[in-house]
Design a protein around this motif. Sequence first.
Motif, PDB file in Angstrom:
ATOM      1  N   ILE A 129      17.945   3.983 -58.910  1.00 54.42           N
ATOM      2  CA  ILE A 129      16.809   3.496 -58.124  1.00 54.42           C
ATOM      3  C   ILE A 129      17.126   2.168 -57.454  1.00 54.42           C
ATOM      4  N   GLY A 130      16.977   2.118 -56.136  1.00 59.66           N
ATOM      5  CA  GLY A 130      17.179   0.888 -55.384  1.00 59.66           C
ATOM      6  C   GLY A 130      15.859   0.144 -55.233  1.00 59.66           C
ATOM      7  N   LEU A 131      15.876  -1.164 -55.491  1.00 58.30           N
ATOM      8  CA  LEU A 131      14.704  -2.015 -55.313  1.00 58.30           C
ATOM      9  C   LEU A 131      15.169  -3.454 -55.129  1.00 58.30           C
ATOM     10  N   GLU A 132      14.256  -4.331 -54.704  1.00 61.31           N
ATOM     11  CA  GLU A 132      14.645  -5.717 -54.469  1.00 61.31           C
ATOM     12  C   GLU A 132      14.706  -6.534 -55.761  1.00 61.31           C
ATOM     13  N   GLY A 133      13.675  -6.394 -56.583  1.00 60.14           N
ATOM     14  CA  GLY A 133      13.625  -7.189 -57.804  1.00 60.14           C
ATOM     15  C   GLY A 133      13.186  -8.618 -57.578  1.00 60.14           C
ATOM     16  N   THR A 134      12.654  -8.895 -56.372  1.00 67.57           N
ATOM     17  CA  THR A 134      12.208 -10.259 -56.038  1.00 67.57           C
ATOM     18  C   THR A 134      10.817 -10.263 -55.429  1.00 67.57           C
TER      19      THR A 134
ATOM     20  N   VAL B 284      19.112  -0.688 -59.434  1.00 68.28           N
ATOM     21  CA  VAL B 284      20.132  -1.440 -58.693  1.00 68.28           C
ATOM     22  C   VAL B 284      19.423  -2.414 -57.743  1.00 68.28           C
ATOM     23  N   PRO B 285      19.189  -3.663 -58.192  1.00 72.43           N
ATOM     24  CA  PRO B 285      18.546  -4.661 -57.328  1.00 72.43           C
ATOM     25  C   PRO B 285      19.391  -4.933 -56.087  1.00 72.43           C
ATOM     26  N   THR B 286      18.744  -4.859 -54.927  1.00 73.47           N
ATOM     27  CA  THR B 286      19.449  -4.988 -53.650  1.00 73.47           C
ATOM     28  C   THR B 286      18.544  -5.673 -52.634  1.00 73.47           C
ATOM     29  N   LYS B 287      19.110  -6.489 -51.757  1.00 69.33           N
ATOM     30  CA  LYS B 287      18.313  -7.138 -50.718  1.00 69.33           C
ATOM     31  C   LYS B 287      17.700  -6.087 -49.802  1.00 69.33           C
ATOM     32  N   TRP B 288      16.535  -6.398 -49.281  1.00 64.34           N
ATOM     33  CA  TRP B 288      15.789  -5.443 -48.478  1.00 64.34           C
ATOM     34  C   TRP B 288      16.599  -4.849 -47.337  1.00 64.34           C
ATOM     35  N   ASP B 289      17.305  -5.696 -46.591  1.00 69.21           N
ATOM     36  CA  ASP B 289      18.022  -5.197 -45.415  1.00 69.21           C
ATOM     37  C   ASP B 289      19.196  -4.294 -45.768  1.00 69.21           C
ATOM     38  N   SER B 290      19.537  -4.203 -47.059  1.00 63.95           N
ATOM     39  CA  SER B 290      20.624  -3.320 -47.484  1.00 63.95           C
ATOM     40  C   SER B 290      20.124  -2.097 -48.250  1.00 63.95           C
TER      41      SER B 290
ATOM     42  N   ALA C  47       5.924 -14.924 -39.885  1.00 63.41           N
ATOM     43  CA  ALA C  47       7.079 -14.670 -40.758  1.00 63.41           C
ATOM     44  C   ALA C  47       6.943 -13.286 -41.376  1.00 63.41           C
ATOM     45  N   GLU C  48       7.916 -12.421 -41.119  1.00 64.49           N
ATOM     46  CA  GLU C  48       7.863 -11.041 -41.621  1.00 64.49           C
ATOM     47  C   GLU C  48       9.254 -10.556 -42.016  1.00 64.49           C
ATOM     48  N   GLY C  49       9.292  -9.668 -42.983  1.00 67.69           N
ATOM     49  CA  GLY C  49      10.555  -9.063 -43.384  1.00 67.69           C
ATOM     50  C   GLY C  49      11.046  -8.108 -42.315  1.00 67.69           C
ATOM     51  N   THR C  50      12.295  -8.224 -41.914  1.00 72.19           N
ATOM     52  CA  THR C  50      12.867  -7.376 -40.874  1.00 72.19           C
ATOM     53  C   THR C  50      12.837  -5.902 -41.282  1.00 72.19           C
ATOM     54  N   GLY C  51      12.270  -5.064 -40.418  1.00 74.66           N
ATOM     55  CA  GLY C  51      12.226  -3.627 -40.680  1.00 74.66           C
ATOM     56  C   GLY C  51      11.113  -3.188 -41.618  1.00 74.66           C
ATOM     57  N   THR C  52      10.211  -4.119 -41.983  1.00 74.08           N
ATOM     58  CA  THR C  52       9.113  -3.771 -42.879  1.00 74.08           C
ATOM     59  C   THR C  52       7.893  -3.302 -42.101  1.00 74.08           C
ATOM     60  N   ASN C  53       6.973  -2.649 -42.797  1.00 74.91           N
ATOM     61  CA  ASN C  53       5.731  -2.229 -42.156  1.00 74.91           C
ATOM     62  C   ASN C  53       4.887  -3.446 -41.786  1.00 74.91           C
ATOM     63  N   ASN C  54       5.057  -4.551 -42.540  1.00 77.68           N
ATOM     64  CA  ASN C  54       4.333  -5.780 -42.212  1.00 77.68           C
ATOM     65  C   ASN C  54       4.762  -6.289 -40.834  1.00 77.68           C
TER      66      ASN C  54
ATOM     67  N   ALA D  39       2.337 -10.364 -32.167  1.00 80.87           N
ATOM     68  CA  ALA D  39       2.917 -11.582 -32.741  1.00 80.87           C
ATOM     69  C   ALA D  39       4.420 -11.638 -32.475  1.00 80.87           C
ATOM     70  N   LYS D  40       4.964 -12.848 -32.450  1.00 79.71           N
ATOM     71  CA  LYS D  40       6.403 -13.052 -32.345  1.00 79.71           C
ATOM     72  C   LYS D  40       6.920 -13.207 -33.779  1.00 79.71           C
ATOM     73  N   THR D  41       7.692 -12.252 -34.255  1.00 80.87           N
ATOM     74  CA  THR D  41       8.091 -12.260 -35.661  1.00 80.87           C
ATOM     75  C   THR D  41       9.361 -13.062 -35.910  1.00 80.87           C
ATOM     76  N   ILE D  42       9.322 -13.848 -36.992  1.00 85.91           N
ATOM     77  CA  ILE D  42      10.455 -14.650 -37.446  1.00 85.91           C
ATOM     78  C   ILE D  42      10.916 -14.057 -38.779  1.00 85.91           C
ATOM     79  N   PRO D  43      12.211 -13.728 -38.932  1.00 85.36           N
ATOM     80  CA  PRO D  43      12.696 -13.092 -40.164  1.00 85.36           C
ATOM     81  C   PRO D  43      12.446 -13.919 -41.427  1.00 85.36           C
ATOM     82  N   SER D  44      11.986 -13.227 -42.467  1.00 84.79           N
ATOM     83  CA  SER D  44      11.780 -13.853 -43.777  1.00 84.79           C
ATOM     84  C   SER D  44      12.077 -12.804 -44.834  1.00 84.79           C
ATOM     85  N   ASP D  45      12.954 -13.126 -45.769  1.00 87.88           N
ATOM     86  CA  ASP D  45      13.396 -12.115 -46.732  1.00 87.88           C
ATOM     87  C   ASP D  45      12.500 -12.007 -47.972  1.00 87.88           C
TER      88      ASP D  45
END
Length: 274
Positions: A50-55, A89-95, A156-163, A172-178
């Motif tokens: 299972i892939g997830l962020e863990g953060t 398997v904790p993994t960053k969102w963009d991966s 501030a929004e996560g890249t590729g997220t529904n948010n 809105a003009k979105t600025i990447p935030s992890d």
Amino acid sequence: MKKKGIITKLLLVAAVLGVAGVLTACGSNSSDKGGSSYKSELTESGKLTIGLEGTYAPYSYRKDGKLTGFEVDLGKAIAKKLDVKANFVPTKWDSLIAGLGSNKFDVVLNNVTVTNERKKSYAFASPYIFTQYVLVTKSSDKNIKNLKDIKGKKFAEGTGTNNEDVAKKYGAKTIPSDQFVNSVNMIRQGRVQGTVNALDAWNSYAKSQSTKGLKARAIPASEEPFAQVSPMLNKDSTKLKAKVSDAIKDLRKDGTLAKISKKYFGKDVTMENN
């Protein structure tokens, strides 16, 4: 007589082989319907990876160094229904999505919303959360009261997220935030004017962090429909998708989903009309 005996023996062998073939075919069909064959689709035998962020509390995060959260408990419950072990398997969102595509994971449980764009490349099992959105800004900001007011503003929004999709939808003009915490800090610092995120993420943040100087407005479904959150799998994992869907339906029916939800959210967010 010898020739007749040989023919008789050959016919008997053929009959036995025919019966064996029928039994084998029946066993194969039974296996497909019974669900054991889904295990051939797992990246690692005997484990549901299972892939997830863990953060991202309360979905998956670390407490005293240990991985915990709603989706961690959910992953364990699904794996138990499938008679395998949960391997996180904790993994960053963009991966995460890339990792699924390269078969690093069997499934992603990370508050992933079902969208038409994602459905083109990936498969989704039955939904397990229906998420209400929240609009977070500085409490001193009198210009942003609803989603229509965010046009042209930095968010501030996560890249590729529904948010991010919702923020862009309203101009809105979105600025990447992890991370959500980073998004809030960017608002405090004046680097952005707000963020669109999950109401449950905000509520979790507010329990452990100061919200002084911030204001949050829960966005009603009439303004923006609740996000449907589901396990995301590869398109070719058809049998695994069916088994995961069945597991979630069973967990909903026996009350496990609601129990886990109340543990981490304080309410049942697993129903469409929560």
